[in-house]
Design an enzyme around this catalytic site. Structure first.
Site, short mmCIF file in Angstrom:
data_model
loop_
_atom_site.label_atom_id
_atom_site.label_comp_id
_atom_site.label_asym_id
_atom_site.label_seq_id
_atom_site.Cartn_x
_atom_site.Cartn_y
_atom_site.Cartn_z
N HIS A 101 -52.10 15.92 30.52
CA HIS A 101 -52.86 14.98 29.68
C HIS A 101 -52.45 13.52 29.89
O HIS A 101 -53.17 12.62 29.45
CB HIS A 101 -52.69 15.32 28.19
N HIS A 116 -56.67 23.55 27.61
CA HIS A 116 -57.08 22.17 27.36
C HIS A 116 -57.38 21.47 28.69
O HIS A 116 -56.65 21.66 29.67
CB HIS A 116 -55.97 21.41 26.64
N ASP A 120 -52.02 28.89 27.59
CA ASP A 120 -52.53 28.82 26.22
C ASP A 120 -53.98 29.27 26.10
O ASP A 120 -54.55 29.22 25.00
CB ASP A 120 -52.34 27.42 25.63
N ASP A 161 -55.15 25.78 32.25
CA ASP A 161 -54.75 25.53 30.87
C ASP A 161 -56.00 25.52 29.99
O ASP A 161 -57.08 25.13 30.43
CB ASP A 161 -54.04 24.18 30.79
#
Length: 309
Positions: free
Chosen positions: A125, A164, A246, A162
């Site tokens: 991120h 996200h 995740d 991931d």
């Protein structure tokens, strides 16, 4: 196949405070899982600290200086509501990024076929000039830029599974030909990027957003229909993986419902693509994963498939 694991005990010292999901126990769970039969004998190497020059290949110099200057003498400092620095963060954040550069060196010089970086904090991120979502420096983008600058790698592909979206990696690859970013992720969801029409200046971004409660069928279809063909067409010289776990059904932070075997399956497929296109060269980097049991199981399967080749 030979697989190296890069890690460092200092990565446990990055203190995010009570109740924070990105906690040292995540890395402890991964380290314990990698002590299983067939994995315990894999060579471990100490992750070095990244240099400022390595970080500045993808991050703005003022931002790098700001992060390092913000490390407190005591207490915690927040660079955004989710992203924390503690007095013991410096070595952790530098070694997380440095591990990927060292892994790239080992893979590109033929010391190993592939490598896994068992480090924290995660990185995907982190944008060129901003910390976000637990991430300070963008570990995998730092490593990709290192591959190009030091080893002359022309074509680097990053696959990010991931849950996200890796907005920071996308931002760093957006206008760079020879760098492919391909992602599956829950959408709409944090951080708000990752729509299918975000393609990059060189058509080098491939986003496959998945609605909440997607599972094995939807994930594998996305990989088989879009991500794998994009890698085939791109023909990377080095394949890198943002290995977030995740998207597991047991993870508390999202609503994608993958099972353990999905992570083994996607790793096998990526290993096969790397064998075909880039002499099996893979560098994988730990990203998210917040249920400790699921994280440990899925990560162990991921590394087992890397080692199996």
């Amino acid at each position: 196949m030979t697989t190296l694991i890069f890690t460092h005990p200092d990565c446990l010292d990055h203190d995010t405070g009570p109740g924070h999901p990105e906690r040292p126990d995540r890395l402890r769970a991964v380290q314990a899982a990698l002590q299983q039969d067939g994995l315990a004998d894999l060579e471990r190497r100490s992750a070095p600290e990244a240099t400022v020059d390595q970080l500045e290949r993808v991050h703005e110099p003022d931002y790098v200086a700001h992060v390092l200057a913000s490390i407190p003498a005591q207490g915690l400092v927040r660079l955004d509501p989710d992203t924390v620095l503690s007095p013991t963060s410096r070595s952790a954040i530098l070694r997380a990024a440095g591990s990927v550069c060292a892994a790239v060196d080992a893979v590109m010089t033929g010391e190993t076929d592939n490598a896994f970086c068992a480090v924290r904090p995660c990185g995907h991120h982190a944008e060129p000039d901003r910390a976000m979502g637990f991430c300070l420096f963008n570990n995998i983008a730092v490593g990709a830029a290192h591959a190009r600058a030091v080893h002359g790698v022309e074509r680097v592909a990053v696959v990010d599974f991931d849950v996200h979206h890796g907005n920071g990696t996308q931002a760093m690859f957006w206008d760079r030909p020879g760098m492919l970013f391909a992602s599956t992720h829950q959408w709409p969801f944090y951080p708000g990027t990752g729509a299918a029409d975000e393609r990059g200046e060189h058509d080098n971004i491939v986003n496959i957003p998945l609605p909440a409660f997607s599972g094995t069928k939807e994930f594998r279809l996305a990989m088989e229909s879009f991500i794998f063909p994009a890698i085939e067409a791109f023909g990377p010289d080095l394949l890198m993986i943002s290995a977030g776990f995740d998207a597991h059904a047991e993870d508390p932070l999202a609503q994608i419902e993958l099972v353990d075997e999905d992570f083994a399956w996607v790793t096998r497929e990526l290993v096969a693509l790397a064998r075909k296109h880039c002499s099996s060269r893979i560098v994988s980097v730990l990203e998210g994963g917040y249920d400790l049991d699921a994280l440990g199981r899925a990560c162990a399967l991921h590394v087992r498939e890397l080692a199996a080749g």
